[in-house]
Write an enzyme that holds these catalytic residues in place. Structure first.
Site, PDB file in Angstrom:
ATOM      1  N   SER A 169      24.704  45.790  -3.439  1.00 13.91           N
ATOM      2  CA  SER A 169      24.910  47.253  -3.453  1.00 13.91           C
ATOM      3  C   SER A 169      23.571  47.993  -3.484  1.00 13.91           C
ATOM      4  O   SER A 169      23.229  48.617  -4.486  1.00 13.91           O
ATOM      5  CB  SER A 169      25.792  47.661  -4.626  1.00 13.91           C
ATOM      6  OG  SER A 169      25.438  47.044  -5.836  1.00 13.91           O
TER       7      SER A 169
ATOM      8  N   GLY B   4      20.198  36.711  -9.591  1.00 16.01           N
ATOM      9  CA  GLY B   4      21.005  36.131 -10.668  1.00 16.01           C
ATOM     10  C   GLY B   4      22.278  36.885 -10.974  1.00 16.01           C
ATOM     11  O   GLY B   4      22.860  36.700 -12.045  1.00 16.01           O
TER      12      GLY B   4
ATOM     13  N   GLY C  74      18.133  43.438   9.066  1.00 18.34           N
ATOM     14  CA  GLY C  74      18.634  44.352   8.049  1.00 18.34           C
ATOM     15  C   GLY C  74      18.873  43.687   6.713  1.00 18.34           C
ATOM     16  O   GLY C  74      19.805  44.047   5.989  1.00 18.34           O
TER      17      GLY C  74
ATOM     18  N   GLY D 199      21.478  44.131  -7.729  1.00 17.08           N
ATOM     19  CA  GLY D 199      20.132  43.574  -7.631  1.00 17.08           C
ATOM     20  C   GLY D 199      19.957  42.842  -6.312  1.00 17.08           C
ATOM     21  O   GLY D 199      20.906  42.661  -5.541  1.00 17.08           O
ATOM     22  N   LEU D 200      18.744  42.404  -6.059  1.00 12.30           N
ATOM     23  CA  LEU D 200      18.431  41.690  -4.825  1.00 12.30           C
ATOM     24  C   LEU D 200      19.172  40.362  -4.743  1.00 12.30           C
ATOM     25  O   LEU D 200      19.615  39.815  -5.766  1.00 12.30           O
ATOM     26  CB  LEU D 200      16.927  41.431  -4.749  1.00 12.30           C
ATOM     27  CG  LEU D 200      16.006  42.645  -4.571  1.00 12.30           C
ATOM     28  CD1 LEU D 200      14.553  42.231  -4.801  1.00 12.30           C
ATOM     29  CD2 LEU D 200      16.184  43.244  -3.174  1.00 12.30           C
ATOM     30  N   SER D 201      19.283  39.841  -3.531  1.00  9.30           N
ATOM     31  CA  SER D 201      19.814  38.495  -3.357  1.00  9.30           C
ATOM     32  C   SER D 201      18.912  37.514  -4.101  1.00  9.30           C
ATOM     33  O   SER D 201      17.688  37.578  -3.999  1.00  9.30           O
ATOM     34  CB  SER D 201      19.844  38.145  -1.865  1.00  9.30           C
ATOM     35  OG  SER D 201      20.279  36.823  -1.666  1.00  9.30           O
ATOM     36  N   GLY D 202      19.512  36.639  -4.898  1.00  9.28           N
ATOM     37  CA  GLY D 202      18.728  35.682  -5.665  1.00  9.28           C
ATOM     38  C   GLY D 202      18.271  36.180  -7.016  1.00  9.28           C
ATOM     39  O   GLY D 202      17.539  35.488  -7.725  1.00  9.28           O
TER      40      GLY D 202
END
EC number: 2.7.1.25
Length: 276
Positions: free
Chosen positions: A182, A113, A231, A108-111
């Site tokens: 990832s 969880g 990036g 998942g995205l940064s932040g």
């Protein structure tokens, strides 16, 4: 165990641990492991040698010993290598631990969880007596992957290495929790292909970019918006959501990390991974 201060050759008999080689359906016991060992001058345990200099036979499960099998092969840039088989296999290690080794891949995205879920899941499984280990995206860059940057080719290599290490943990019978952004499907699918069918459980933290950016626990989104990080996933580099993940979780509805961890544990239990 070798007694402290022992100097001479000792014969050690190690019976099979209960639960590894014995089963309720088998009344007769399996063979035991017999190893000839000695204590060196520095106190370390070493295998003794026969008079002709060779290492004595190590009797193992049902009389089989570790073997070097299969033809020489080339894998990548490694040539003339051979896979070494051993009589103790994954199924034996799983019986010892009373669980099945697998990889829980949290993406998942940064932040979103990921690390929070990984820690909650690890704690919950620990309380159930299950052996786990977390491969966190930031943590592995402190050591194993410290030589890699965030360029596209290095990010792919980062995921490849973690996938290979996670596979080894699963083969050891351990429940490995890999928590990484990832962002690319091809990299995640390549890691999935390393494991037997069903042993790769992809968990998607389906949290909107706006929510992740509002959290911004490391201040990275702010730096990316200011052009100080190039990036950055979700800002000027894409994130490719899973198409067919095993579990999808989101926190926009107020679901707590414990509740999300319970969902993953429930999945593992239903699939039989919490017992051998």
């Amino acid at each position: 165990m070798i007694a402290a201060g022992a100097k001479s050759l000792l014969g050690l008999s190690m019976a099979s641990p209960k639960g590894i080689f014995d089963s309720n359906s088998m009344s007769n016991s399996r063979s035991v492991v017999v190893v000839r060992a000695c204590v060196s001058m520095d106190g370390s345990q070493t295998l003794s040698h026969n008079k002709n200099g060779s290492i004595p036979e190590v009797k193992s499960i049902n009389g089989h010993t570790g073997q070097k099998q299969g033809p020489l092969s080339t894998v990548g840039n490694s040539t003339n290598i051979k896979w070494h088989e051993c009589s103790v296999e994954k199924v034996d290690r799983q019986r010892l631990l009373d669980q099945k080794g697998c990889v829980i891949w949290v993406t998942g995205l940064s932040g979103s969880g990921k690390s929070t879920l990984a820690c909650a899941l690890n704690q919950m499984l620990y309380q159930k007596g299950k052996l786990c280990y977390i491969l966190d995206g930031d943590n592995v860059r402190h050591g194993l992957n410290r030589d890699l940057s965030f360029k596209a080719e290095d990010r792919a290599e980062n995921i490849r290495r973690v996938g290979e290490v996670a596979k080894l943990f699963a083969d050891a019978g351990i429940i490995c929790i890999a928590s990484l952004i990832s962002p690319y499907r091809t990299d995640r699918d390549a890691c999935r292909s390393l494991l037997p069918e069903g042993d790769f459980v992809e968990v998607f933290m389906d949290v909107p970019l706006s929510v992740c950016e509002a959290r911004d626990p490391k201040g990275l989104y702010k730096l990316a918006r200011a052009g100080k990080i190039k990036g950055f996933t979700g800002i000027d580099d894409p994130y490719e959501p899973p198409l067919n993940c095993e579990i999808s979780l989101g926190r926009e509805g107020g679901t707590s990390p414990i509740e999300m961890a319970e969902k993953v544990v429930g999945y593992l239990d239903n699939k039989g991974y919490l017992q051998a």
